[in-house]
Design a protein around this motif. Structure first.
Motif, PDB file in Angstrom:
ATOM      1  N   LEU A  95       5.243   3.133   2.337  1.00  0.00           N
ATOM      2  CA  LEU A  95       6.116   3.860   2.672  1.00  0.00           C
ATOM      3  C   LEU A  95       6.687   4.557   3.787  1.00  0.00           C
ATOM      4  O   LEU A  95       8.486   4.735   3.922  1.00  0.00           O
ATOM      5  CB  LEU A  95       5.721   4.553   0.553  1.00  0.00           C
ATOM      6  CG  LEU A  95       5.962   3.975  -0.044  1.00  0.00           C
ATOM      7  CD1 LEU A  95       5.374   4.880  -1.704  1.00  0.00           C
ATOM      8  CD2 LEU A  95       7.295   3.488  -0.983  1.00  0.00           C
TER       9      LEU A  95
ATOM     10  N   ASN B  52       1.290  -1.203   0.145  1.00  0.00           N
ATOM     11  CA  ASN B  52       0.277  -0.321  -0.030  1.00  0.00           C
ATOM     12  C   ASN B  52       0.772   1.067  -0.291  1.00  0.00           C
ATOM     13  O   ASN B  52       1.802   1.089   0.536  1.00  0.00           O
ATOM     14  CB  ASN B  52      -0.750  -0.147   1.157  1.00  0.00           C
ATOM     15  CG  ASN B  52      -1.934   1.108   1.033  1.00  0.00           C
ATOM     16  OD1 ASN B  52      -1.637   2.344   1.522  1.00  0.00           O
ATOM     17  ND2 ASN B  52      -2.992   0.816   1.358  1.00  0.00           N
ATOM     18  N   LEU B  53      -0.076   2.124  -0.400  1.00  0.00           N
ATOM     19  CA  LEU B  53       0.936   3.495  -0.449  1.00  0.00           C
ATOM     20  C   LEU B  53       1.463   3.721   1.104  1.00  0.00           C
ATOM     21  O   LEU B  53       2.198   4.478   1.452  1.00  0.00           O
ATOM     22  CB  LEU B  53       0.586   4.332  -1.138  1.00  0.00           C
ATOM     23  CG  LEU B  53       0.431   4.648  -3.094  1.00  0.00           C
ATOM     24  CD1 LEU B  53      -0.457   5.752  -3.134  1.00  0.00           C
ATOM     25  CD2 LEU B  53       1.948   4.270  -3.319  1.00  0.00           C
ATOM     26  N   ASP B  54       0.319   3.595   1.953  1.00  0.00           N
ATOM     27  CA  ASP B  54       0.492   4.099   3.708  1.00  0.00           C
ATOM     28  C   ASP B  54       2.210   3.268   4.215  1.00  0.00           C
ATOM     29  O   ASP B  54       2.704   3.759   5.031  1.00  0.00           O
ATOM     30  CB  ASP B  54      -0.590   3.342   3.720  1.00  0.00           C
ATOM     31  CG  ASP B  54      -1.173   4.685   3.661  1.00  0.00           C
ATOM     32  OD1 ASP B  54      -1.275   5.403   4.500  1.00  0.00           O
ATOM     33  OD2 ASP B  54      -2.746   4.275   3.100  1.00  0.00           O
TER      34      ASP B  54
ATOM     35  N   PHE C 221       3.938  -2.621  -6.699  1.00  0.00           N
ATOM     36  CA  PHE C 221       3.211  -2.337  -5.740  1.00  0.00           C
ATOM     37  C   PHE C 221       2.149  -3.792  -6.108  1.00  0.00           C
ATOM     38  O   PHE C 221       1.520  -3.823  -4.796  1.00  0.00           O
ATOM     39  CB  PHE C 221       1.944  -1.594  -5.477  1.00  0.00           C
ATOM     40  CG  PHE C 221       2.948  -0.633  -4.734  1.00  0.00           C
ATOM     41  CD1 PHE C 221       2.226   0.210  -3.985  1.00  0.00           C
ATOM     42  CD2 PHE C 221       3.722   0.495  -6.057  1.00  0.00           C
ATOM     43  CE1 PHE C 221       3.509   0.783  -3.272  1.00  0.00           C
ATOM     44  CE2 PHE C 221       4.428   1.908  -5.255  1.00  0.00           C
ATOM     45  CZ  PHE C 221       4.063   2.163  -3.805  1.00  0.00           C
TER      46      PHE C 221
ATOM     47  N   ALA D 172      12.836   2.772  -4.146  1.00  0.00           N
ATOM     48  CA  ALA D 172      11.215   2.609  -3.247  1.00  0.00           C
ATOM     49  C   ALA D 172      10.309   3.737  -4.477  1.00  0.00           C
ATOM     50  O   ALA D 172       9.532   3.458  -5.069  1.00  0.00           O
ATOM     51  CB  ALA D 172      10.596   3.690  -2.171  1.00  0.00           C
ATOM     52  N   ALA D 173      11.620   4.273  -4.839  1.00  0.00           N
ATOM     53  CA  ALA D 173      10.443   4.875  -5.978  1.00  0.00           C
ATOM     54  C   ALA D 173      10.389   4.576  -7.596  1.00  0.00           C
ATOM     55  O   ALA D 173       9.788   4.202  -8.575  1.00  0.00           O
ATOM     56  CB  ALA D 173      11.912   6.492  -6.434  1.00  0.00           C
ATOM     57  N   GLU D 174      10.809   3.652  -7.437  1.00  0.00           N
ATOM     58  CA  GLU D 174      10.644   2.414  -8.355  1.00  0.00           C
ATOM     59  C   GLU D 174       9.914   0.686  -8.080  1.00  0.00           C
ATOM     60  O   GLU D 174       9.894  -0.471  -9.036  1.00  0.00           O
ATOM     61  CB  GLU D 174      12.387   1.899  -9.339  1.00  0.00           C
ATOM     62  CG  GLU D 174      12.542   2.976  -9.830  1.00  0.00           C
ATOM     63  CD  GLU D 174      14.520   2.322 -10.156  1.00  0.00           C
ATOM     64  OE1 GLU D 174      14.367   1.375 -10.170  1.00  0.00           O
ATOM     65  OE2 GLU D 174      15.361   3.178 -10.859  1.00  0.00           O
ATOM     66  N   MET D 175       9.487   0.760  -7.041  1.00  0.00           N
ATOM     67  CA  MET D 175       9.063  -0.648  -6.371  1.00  0.00           C
ATOM     68  C   MET D 175       7.426  -0.890  -7.321  1.00  0.00           C
ATOM     69  O   MET D 175       6.907   0.168  -8.163  1.00  0.00           O
ATOM     70  CB  MET D 175       8.476  -0.136  -4.933  1.00  0.00           C
ATOM     71  CG  MET D 175       7.324   0.355  -4.517  1.00  0.00           C
ATOM     72  SD  MET D 175       7.261   0.047  -2.448  1.00  0.00           S
ATOM     73  CE  MET D 175       7.311  -1.733  -2.946  1.00  0.00           C
TER      74      MET D 175
ATOM     75  N   VAL E  83      10.602   3.567   4.986  1.00  0.00           N
ATOM     76  CA  VAL E  83      11.303   5.334   5.221  1.00  0.00           C
ATOM     77  C   VAL E  83      12.325   5.214   6.751  1.00  0.00           C
ATOM     78  O   VAL E  83      13.117   5.291   7.352  1.00  0.00           O
ATOM     79  CB  VAL E  83      11.577   6.621   4.520  1.00  0.00           C
ATOM     80  CG1 VAL E  83      12.691   7.543   4.688  1.00  0.00           C
ATOM     81  CG2 VAL E  83      11.031   6.294   3.207  1.00  0.00           C
TER      82      VAL E  83
ATOM     83  N   LEU F 146      15.239   5.327  -0.809  1.00  0.00           N
ATOM     84  CA  LEU F 146      14.460   6.092  -1.456  1.00  0.00           C
ATOM     85  C   LEU F 146      14.034   5.860  -3.304  1.00  0.00           C
ATOM     86  O   LEU F 146      13.628   5.860  -3.959  1.00  0.00           O
ATOM     87  CB  LEU F 146      15.017   7.654  -1.529  1.00  0.00           C
ATOM     88  CG  LEU F 146      15.161   8.236   0.164  1.00  0.00           C
ATOM     89  CD1 LEU F 146      15.754   9.291  -0.020  1.00  0.00           C
ATOM     90  CD2 LEU F 146      13.630   8.450   0.431  1.00  0.00           C
ATOM     91  N   SER F 147      15.303   5.488  -3.817  1.00  0.00           N
ATOM     92  CA  SER F 147      15.515   6.022  -4.915  1.00  0.00           C
ATOM     93  C   SER F 147      15.347   4.145  -5.181  1.00  0.00           C
ATOM     94  O   SER F 147      14.256   3.864  -6.117  1.00  0.00           O
ATOM     95  CB  SER F 147      17.155   4.877  -5.674  1.00  0.00           C
ATOM     96  OG  SER F 147      17.703   6.212  -5.653  1.00  0.00           O
TER      97      SER F 147
END
Lengths: 283, 283
Positions: free
Chosen positions: B8, B4-6, B45, B40-43, B12, B37-38
């Motif tokens: 993220l 879920n976006l939550d 879901f 996560a930006a490409e993960m 971190v 962070l990098s």
């Protein structure tokens, strides 16, 4: 103050909250987070947290097409604060120490900060008053009252919509003709803009100007020339909230910071417990 | 379940906690966060959160040179749990419903999860027992007791070091010769490995095996053939904790998930309040 690694999870949380406030489209929420994660991976920690906050909220505005994601929330909290205002005003009038009472209300109302937290409680006026009067008031409240009594040019840097209604109580303890109240130059998070100051009744009380910037703090290099002249000329700056503290705590100027501490990074920087009401003098 | 976006902000926060646990070098903390962070930006879901957790903790191990950042913390919590064990064992023995009492202790001990939270309380045994007995036990506890009574091959998937000491109480309610207890194949967060199972006294009680994977959950495609054979052959899988729930909730198999709910994403997915003790049946 510089940005701390502990600010990073909070940036991501704040970006997600704001993206959801701006649009119901989950694809845009993810594009916002991708943008914020990539920006965070390259960020400069010598800058204060509101510089990254400004970047985050520009990403959100650009991807969502919403100029002011927190508009409804700001209206809601202004209305909430206006409902509490008469009881708080009465409590100040009946207090043996009206200046400190007004100061406590202004500090406690800094809880209305959707940059720092995802949810804000809305106690009714007896509970709000009881909490504000019983919380620890850390720092230099007495020195603040003395300086405020003799200052010639007072620049009062506002923070959040709703909160600024409670700032009226403290402003009413000051010589009104010497006060200029400052709002943000454009919407960012739930920070107060000129429209919020009008709704809060501050424009009927004192001169109001904006900072000229959409940063959720006072990044002097980004502010308008007019604002910077007022800032330089003021012999007392009253700065509300975490964002203004983060951007101005290292500036060589007589400033009294008034805030409620909502995160550990700020608590460590000030040297008080999270949750404290603070009046901190610098300069 | 999908990510879920939550999740993220929590990734971190978890990465920062773990990086600090692994080394005092702030430059490495930042390099870890940049990597996370990098990533996560490409993960993806569609994968479960522990797949990203695994990636995060591989980044931390690689950049810090520490194989097991939570080693001391795991030892500390195993010792803490062993101090509480005798009183809890006595409470189970004196209970009118010993199975449910043991189940409650095993579920409540799932609070010892540094993947989900940054800090874990350490109540003494009277407080731990009182809390575990008074919290809501959501879901299918009765069905679980019935199935456990008749199951032939029970696979018990452990979660965190310290917590697994309390799992002993529940295992002691089961036919020991039918139970195989599973730990992680390599250190990740504070999840229990074989060394933690030895320290907890589980290897003296039942057969213990590892999953063959360093994911903080059971990603079946990554587990050893031996583990997968045991998983397929079991007529009852007992799965402890959020990470195992996240990776196995969509698998077509008779599983009873036992956990304490520590985040809103899981609370929403299960349909209970955050903080609940849960026994959830699937398959």
């Amino acid at each position: 103050m510089k940005t701390n690694l502990d600010c990073l999870p909070c940036f991501v949380r704040q970006a997600l909250d704001a993206a959801r406030m701006a649009t119901a489209d989950e694809k845009i929420h993810w594009r916002v987070l991708q943008g914020v994660l990539s920006a965070a991976a390259e960020m400069n920690f010598d800058q204060s947290p509101p510089v990254m906050g400004q970047r985050i909220h520009r990403i959100i505005k650009s991807l969502s097409g919403s100029d002011d994601p927190y508009k409804e929330l700001k209206t809601h909290f202004t209305e909430y604060a206006l409902r509490l205002y008469p009881d708080c005003k009465k409590a100040v009038g009946q207090s043996n120490a009206p200046f400190e009472t007004a100061l406590r209300f202004a500090a406690a109302a800094n809880a209305i900060d959707f940059g720092a937290v995802a949810e804000v409680e809305q106690p009714d006026s007896p509970v709000f008053i009881e909490q504000a009067m019983s919380e620890t008031l850390f720092g230099h409240a007495e020195a603040f009252q003395q300086v405020a009594g003799s200052a010639k040019k007072i620049l009062y840097l506002g923070d959040n919509a709703g909160e600024i209604v409670f700032d009226r109580l403290l402003i009413e303890q000051l010589p009104l003709e010497r006060v200029v109240f400052v709002v943000r130059g454009a919407p960012v998070i739930n920070d107060a803009t000129l429209a919020d100051a009008v709704a809060a009744g501050i424009t009927n009380l004192v001169t109001v100007m904006d900072s000229g910037s959409d940063a959720p703090g006072i990044v002097l290099s980004e502010c308008s020339d007019r604002f910077r002249r007022c800032f330089d000329a003021a012999d007392l700056v009253i700065s509300k909230g975490q964002g203004n503290y983060e951007t101005l705590s290292d500036v060589d100027k007589k400033i009294f910071f008034i805030l409620k501490v909502k995160c550990r990074v700020i608590a460590r920087h000030i040297g008080c417990a999270p949750g404290s009401l603070v009046v901190k003098e610098t300069g």
